[in-house]
Design a protein around this motif. Structure first.
Motif, PDB file in Angstrom:
ATOM      1  N   ILE A 122     -18.094 -26.969   0.676  1.00 27.11           N
ATOM      2  CA  ILE A 122     -18.862 -27.174  -0.551  1.00 27.11           C
ATOM      3  C   ILE A 122     -17.956 -27.319  -1.761  1.00 27.11           C
ATOM      4  N   ASP A 123     -18.519 -27.940  -2.786  1.00 27.10           N
ATOM      5  CA  ASP A 123     -17.852 -28.031  -4.080  1.00 27.10           C
ATOM      6  C   ASP A 123     -18.511 -27.041  -5.036  1.00 27.10           C
ATOM      7  N   ASN A 124     -19.836 -27.104  -5.145  1.00 17.18           N
ATOM      8  CA  ASN A 124     -20.557 -26.214  -6.050  1.00 17.18           C
ATOM      9  C   ASN A 124     -21.977 -26.007  -5.560  1.00 17.18           C
ATOM     10  N   PHE A 125     -22.610 -24.961  -6.071  1.00 15.50           N
ATOM     11  CA  PHE A 125     -24.020 -24.747  -5.736  1.00 15.50           C
ATOM     12  C   PHE A 125     -24.692 -23.912  -6.817  1.00 15.50           C
ATOM     13  N   THR A 126     -26.007 -23.980  -6.845  1.00 13.65           N
ATOM     14  CA  THR A 126     -26.809 -23.093  -7.682  1.00 13.65           C
ATOM     15  C   THR A 126     -28.150 -22.897  -6.989  1.00 13.65           C
ATOM     16  N   ALA A 127     -28.845 -21.812  -7.338  1.00 13.31           N
ATOM     17  CA  ALA A 127     -30.144 -21.535  -6.720  1.00 13.31           C
ATOM     18  C   ALA A 127     -31.059 -20.857  -7.726  1.00 13.31           C
ATOM     19  N   ALA A 128     -32.357 -21.019  -7.511  1.00 16.63           N
ATOM     20  CA  ALA A 128     -33.372 -20.451  -8.407  1.00 16.63           C
ATOM     21  C   ALA A 128     -34.659 -20.249  -7.617  1.00 16.63           C
ATOM     22  N   PRO A 129     -35.590 -19.475  -8.166  1.00 15.26           N
ATOM     23  CA  PRO A 129     -36.839 -19.238  -7.438  1.00 15.26           C
ATOM     24  C   PRO A 129     -37.809 -20.414  -7.521  1.00 15.26           C
ATOM     25  N   ILE A 130     -38.611 -20.560  -6.470  1.00 20.16           N
ATOM     26  CA  ILE A 130     -39.803 -21.416  -6.507  1.00 20.16           C
ATOM     27  C   ILE A 130     -40.971 -20.464  -6.692  1.00 20.16           C
ATOM     28  N   HIS A 131     -41.649 -20.547  -7.805  1.00 23.02           N
ATOM     29  CA  HIS A 131     -42.715 -19.588  -8.101  1.00 23.02           C
ATOM     30  C   HIS A 131     -44.013 -19.934  -7.368  1.00 23.02           C
ATOM     31  N   PHE A 132     -44.796 -18.899  -7.099  1.00 22.00           N
ATOM     32  CA  PHE A 132     -46.092 -19.105  -6.473  1.00 22.00           C
ATOM     33  C   PHE A 132     -46.984 -19.970  -7.355  1.00 22.00           C
ATOM     34  N   THR A 133     -47.686 -20.893  -6.747  1.00 16.48           N
ATOM     35  CA  THR A 133     -48.759 -21.635  -7.438  1.00 16.48           C
ATOM     36  C   THR A 133     -49.931 -21.727  -6.469  1.00 16.48           C
ATOM     37  N   GLU A 134     -51.005 -22.321  -6.940  1.00 15.86           N
ATOM     38  CA  GLU A 134     -52.164 -22.488  -6.060  1.00 15.86           C
ATOM     39  C   GLU A 134     -51.831 -23.385  -4.873  1.00 15.86           C
TER      40      GLU A 134
ATOM     41  N   GLU B 285     -34.910 -22.237  -4.121  1.00 12.16           N
ATOM     42  CA  GLU B 285     -34.509 -23.641  -4.090  1.00 12.16           C
ATOM     43  C   GLU B 285     -33.020 -23.720  -4.413  1.00 12.16           C
ATOM     44  N   TRP B 286     -32.274 -24.444  -3.581  1.00  5.74           N
ATOM     45  CA  TRP B 286     -30.823 -24.546  -3.716  1.00  5.74           C
ATOM     46  C   TRP B 286     -30.423 -25.996  -3.963  1.00  5.74           C
ATOM     47  N   ILE B 287     -29.437 -26.171  -4.820  1.00  4.83           N
ATOM     48  CA  ILE B 287     -28.766 -27.471  -4.949  1.00  4.83           C
ATOM     49  C   ILE B 287     -27.316 -27.249  -4.543  1.00  4.83           C
ATOM     50  N   ILE B 288     -26.857 -27.984  -3.545  1.00  6.53           N
ATOM     51  CA  ILE B 288     -25.497 -27.808  -3.039  1.00  6.53           C
ATOM     52  C   ILE B 288     -24.785 -29.160  -3.044  1.00  6.53           C
TER      53      ILE B 288
ATOM     54  N   PHE C 168     -22.513 -31.795 -10.377  1.00  2.44           N
ATOM     55  CA  PHE C 168     -22.305 -30.604 -11.204  1.00  2.44           C
ATOM     56  C   PHE C 168     -21.317 -30.884 -12.339  1.00  2.44           C
ATOM     57  N   TYR C 169     -20.324 -31.698 -12.050  1.00  2.00           N
ATOM     58  CA  TYR C 169     -19.370 -32.094 -13.099  1.00  2.00           C
ATOM     59  C   TYR C 169     -20.109 -32.806 -14.231  1.00  2.00           C
TER      60      TYR C 169
END
Length: 496
Positions: free
Chosen positions: A388-400, A407-410, A460-461
């Motif tokens: 890998i070069d870089n990554f980030t992650a965040a939550p996917i919130h509940f919806t109906e 959720e990850w971006i790599i 990412f750059y």
């Protein structure tokens, strides 16, 4: 160097005495400053009084003092003149931070840390040929502080502040020249770094993994070679810090294919130099206790309280996550630097960095920290042949319409043999290293399988460039408990 090794062994043997003496000296030195008078430094005789009189400070709480000092006022937080400020990217909020760097902090902390790094390295590798060539430093930039021209103060990345103040003997054995090392434009800087070091005998590199990779790849491209040892055959060590090296280890082995290549981690920041990897066979960092920094630690469960409980070295526990508080010889008093660590040894005190106090995901009670994420990424890479070069992650919130998840971006340097298998191993490893995550993943009840997006090379750059965050002190946020970063990157990628 041998003399210094004995001094290091001394604070390893008497850690509490060294820290207590240091705390008393810091309080005594600053008792006639505005901050010292306000917090009754004259009357402080014990650690309990110190904690009662001086509350825990964030950057925002200290900023009024710092701003006044930058405009020329003196004896506010620290009695001696402060002409330099380390500009931090402020990764826990959008605003840049300006950290005061006193002469004492430069000499007794940052410079001392650099010299100790070499001392420990040579002690571990007595046959080192590092001094037969030059050390390549990949640092930041600095410029005149224009808040008040009459104040004659300067700011820049901490690496640039250090480089600009190095003694002449240190300038002679390093490369590139200062005019290149301190350039502002990082795209132009990488090219100049490559051209100016192409024919040097580089034996060591100091820098952040991401920028070092970019430089090595550019050098290989210019020379038309398969690895950097064809450019620098005597390269023997990479001193690295700022981000975890774990996700980059395999890529460096490919760029520098030598069993004789050594990697040494440091833990330093704008606020100070804290730790050095002192053992060849371990990635633990020795906590450096005689650098003019007094340490306290906030247990994880209290770190988000208004005035949290803090403990000293004598009361920390193995394996527990703490937020780190520092009191320094540049006037940072019980200052929360935003990092979390855990102790791997109590005799001597060795640590591992766990992450940032504000870089975590806890949208569903999973308490995922950066250390968990980096361990899982490394395991998935190892088992699928990915890099890998870089990554980030965040939550996917509940919806109906959707369940909760991550959720990850790599951005891969080398894509996995199977993305599905990569995701599966990522998830399995997270479940192994984090029981809270595992509980939420049970039968997909609270968390579904992670969603992973493969980013194109340079994503990412380009995102960091768009945010004006290119530079050695700027790092991609690994985790966020909201979707601010990830939605911005997804938009850049054209993902709906």
């Amino acid at each position: 160097m041998k003399k210094r090794i004995h001094q290091i062994e001394l604070f390893m043997k008497y850690p509490h005495e060294v820290q207590e003496e240091l705390r008393n000296r810091l309080i005594h030195t600053a008792k006639k400053t505005e901050f010292g008078k306000k917090h009754n430094f004259e009357g402080i005789k014990s650690v309990e009084q110190f904690r009662n009189e001086v509350p825990v400070h964030t950057y925002e709480k200290l900023f009024p003092y710092i701003e006044r000092r930058m405009k020329g006022e003196e004896k506010l937080l620290w009695p001696t003149e402060i002409k330099w400020f380390a500009k931090s990217s402020g990764t826990t909020n959008a605003r840049s931070k300006f950290i005061p760097v006193s002469t004492e902090a430069l000499e007794e902390c940052h410079f001392k840390g650099g010299k100790d790094l070499i001392s420990i390295y040579v002690n571990n590798y007595p046959d080192s040929r590092m001094f037969s060539g030059k050390g390549l430093g990949i640092g930041g930039s600095h410029q005149v502080n224009e808040l008040d021209p009459t104040a004659s103060s300067y700011y820049g990345d901490v690496s640039a502040v250090i480089m600009a103040n190095l003694p002449m003997w240190a300038q002679i054995i390093r490369t590139p020249s200062l005019d290149v090392a301190l350039m502002d434009n990082w795209e132009e800087k990488i090219e100049k770094l490559a051209q100016s070091t192409l024919h040097e005998n580089v034996t060591s590199i100091s820098g952040v993994p991401t920028w070092t990779i970019l430089l090595i790849q550019r050098l290989m491209e210019i020379k038309g070679v398969d690895n950097i040892l064809e450019v620098w055959p005597n390269l023997e060590v990479f001193f690295h810090g700022a981000v975890s090296f774990t996700p980059y280890r395999n890529l460096f082995k490919e760029l520098i294919p030598s069993d004789q290549m050594n990697y040494v981690e440091t833990y330093n920041a704008s606020e100070g130099f804290f730790g050095i990897q002192d053992q060849k066979d371990s990635e633990e960092l020795l906590l450096m206790l005689d650098y003019g920094i007094y340490y306290e630690f906030i247990p994880y469960e209290y770190m988000h309280e208004e005035n949290p409980i803090a403990v000293g070295l004598e009361d920390v526990e193995l394996g527990k996550i703490y937020a780190m508080l520092i009191t320094t010889n540049a006037g940072l008093w019980r200052y929360s630097i935003g990092d979390t660590i855990k102790f791997t040894s109590l005799n001597p005190y060795r640590i591992k960095i766990a992450g940032r106090t504000k870089h975590f995901i806890n949208a569903f009670g999973e308490e995922l920290v950066v250390e968990n994420a980096e361990t899982a990424i490394a395991e998935a890479c190892d088992k699928t042949g990915a890099m890998i070069d870089n990554f980030t992650a965040a939550p996917i919130h509940f919806t109906e319409k959707s369940e909760g998840g991550h959720e990850w971006i790599i951005e891969f340097k080398k894509k996995p043999e199977s993305l599905d298998r990569f995701i599966s191993i990522l998830d399995e490893t997270l479940r192994q290293v984090n029981s809270d995550y595992d509980a939420k993943r049970y039968k997909d009840m609270a968390l579904k399988m992670p969603v992973v997006h493969c980013a194109e090379t340079g994503t990412f750059y380009n995102w960091m460039k768009r945010r004006g965050k290119l530079g050695g002190q700027n790092k991609v946020p690994r985790l966020a408990n909201n979707r601010q970063y990830i939605d911005d990157i997804l938009e850049l990628m054209g993902v709906q």
